[in-house]
Motif scaffolding. Structure first.
Motif, PDB file in Angstrom:
ATOM      1  N   ARG A  52       0.833  -1.204   0.000  1.00 31.33           N
ATOM      2  CA  ARG A  52       0.000   0.000   0.000  1.00 31.33           C
ATOM      3  C   ARG A  52       0.865   1.250   0.000  1.00 31.33           C
ATOM      4  O   ARG A  52       0.493   2.257  -0.569  1.00 31.33           O
ATOM      5  N   ASP A  53       2.011   1.181   0.672  1.00 28.27           N
ATOM      6  CA  ASP A  53       2.848   2.362   0.818  1.00 28.27           C
ATOM      7  C   ASP A  53       3.927   2.402  -0.261  1.00 28.27           C
ATOM      8  O   ASP A  53       4.719   1.468  -0.391  1.00 28.27           O
ATOM      9  N   THR A 121       6.821   1.975   7.048  1.00 27.94           N
ATOM     10  CA  THR A 121       6.371   0.694   7.606  1.00 27.94           C
ATOM     11  C   THR A 121       5.113   0.878   8.442  1.00 27.94           C
ATOM     12  O   THR A 121       4.172   0.086   8.346  1.00 27.94           O
ATOM     13  N   LEU A 122       5.076   1.925   9.225  1.00 23.40           N
ATOM     14  CA  LEU A 122       3.884   2.203  10.036  1.00 23.40           C
ATOM     15  C   LEU A 122       2.676   2.484   9.142  1.00 23.40           C
ATOM     16  O   LEU A 122       1.575   1.982   9.397  1.00 23.40           O
ATOM     17  N   ARG A 123       2.892   3.265   8.082  1.00 25.20           N
ATOM     18  CA  ARG A 123       1.796   3.537   7.132  1.00 25.20           C
ATOM     19  C   ARG A 123       1.313   2.251   6.476  1.00 25.20           C
ATOM     20  O   ARG A 123       0.110   2.045   6.297  1.00 25.20           O
ATOM     21  N   GLU A 124       2.250   1.393   6.103  1.00 28.26           N
ATOM     22  CA  GLU A 124       1.906   0.119   5.457  1.00 28.26           C
ATOM     23  C   GLU A 124       0.972  -0.706   6.341  1.00 28.26           C
ATOM     24  O   GLU A 124       0.103  -1.407   5.854  1.00 28.26           O
ATOM     25  N   HIS A 125       1.157  -0.611   7.657  1.00 28.59           N
ATOM     26  CA  HIS A 125       0.365  -1.397   8.603  1.00 28.59           C
ATOM     27  C   HIS A 125      -0.742  -0.585   9.268  1.00 28.59           C
ATOM     28  O   HIS A 125      -1.304  -1.013  10.275  1.00 28.59           O
ATOM     29  N   ASP A 126      -1.046   0.585   8.683  1.00 25.60           N
ATOM     30  CA  ASP A 126      -2.118   1.452   9.195  1.00 25.60           C
ATOM     31  C   ASP A 126      -1.932   1.832  10.665  1.00 25.60           C
ATOM     32  O   ASP A 126      -2.897   1.932  11.420  1.00 25.60           O
ATOM     33  N   ILE A 127      -0.683   2.018  11.067  1.00 23.99           N
ATOM     34  CA  ILE A 127      -0.383   2.453  12.431  1.00 23.99           C
ATOM     35  C   ILE A 127      -0.094   3.948  12.373  1.00 23.99           C
ATOM     36  O   ILE A 127       0.769   4.388  11.621  1.00 23.99           O
ATOM     37  N   SER A 170       9.635 -10.865  11.078  1.00 22.21           N
ATOM     38  CA  SER A 170       8.644 -10.711  10.005  1.00 22.21           C
ATOM     39  C   SER A 170       9.258 -10.943   8.627  1.00 22.21           C
ATOM     40  O   SER A 170       8.544 -10.990   7.632  1.00 22.21           O
TER      41      SER A 170
END
Length: 196
Positions: A52-53, A121-127, A170
């Motif tokens: 997504r990112d 990475t945070l954006r990718e995981h919606d954090i 991961s």
């Protein structure tokens, strides 16, 4: 299009990766379904891995694209998937992860590298966390590894991950189930074609 591996390719790739002949042939067939003219573009890579990112996609794509030609060859694809496979040694995953974090490829992870990839990475995981929180995490990390100059070396990164192995956990994928599913669904031949 379909990609057929020659016996010599299978032998070489069996030595250079964690994959056996059946797995190599299945992964080559999967690659062929995603590639054009034997190369995978950034768009195909994004579609295959459903990123997504854009920033994180770019970093991972850049690490896969070892020769920097803006496309991923079959060999690059197989070597990187081998690194991510659960059977791959932890030190290979560690080197791969370091390359992702080292955004400017200078052999060091700077505050900017760490902040940019952490944000992606945070954006990718919606954090969602604030820029101030990210700066705090970056500074804590720099302090923890002893990077007084704001640059994390390979040795410091290696020690950090040794103390916190979950940082790269991961990066282990069970590709065997993906391969088996692809073989069943697509009825891929995993035999070596006879050479005339």
């Amino acid at each position: 299009g379909a990609i057929k591996l020659k016996r010599s390719d299978v032998e070489r790739l069996s030595r250079d990766t964690v994959f056996n002949e059946t797995e190599l042939r299945a992964l080559a067939a999967l690659f062929g379904s995603l590639a054009e003219d034997g190369l995978m573009s950034r768009a195909s890579f994004k579609a295959a891995l459903t990123f997504r990112d854009g920033a994180l996609l770019q970093r991972v794509f850049s690490v896969f694209d070892e020769d920097g030609d803006a496309a991923i060859s079959l060999d690059e694809y197989l070597r990187c998937l081998s690194t991510l496979d659960a059977r791959s040694p932890a030190d290979s995953k560690l080197q791969f992860a370091f390359k992702i974090w080292d955004e400017d490829n200078d052999g060091l992870i700077s505050r900017n590298d760490l902040s940019a990839i952490m944000t992606a990475t945070l954006r990718e995981h919606d954090i969602v966390i604030t820029p101030e929180e990210i700066r705090g995490i970056v500074e804590s990390t720099m302090t923890e590894v002893g990077a007084a100059d704001g640059m994390i070396t390979w040795e410091q990164y290696s020690r950090l991950v040794s103390a916190n192995p979950d940082l790269i956990s991961s990066l282990s994928l069970n590709l065997q189930s993906t391969i088996e599913s692809y073989l069943r669904t697509n009825r891929v031949s995993t035999t070596t074609p006879r050479q005339p």
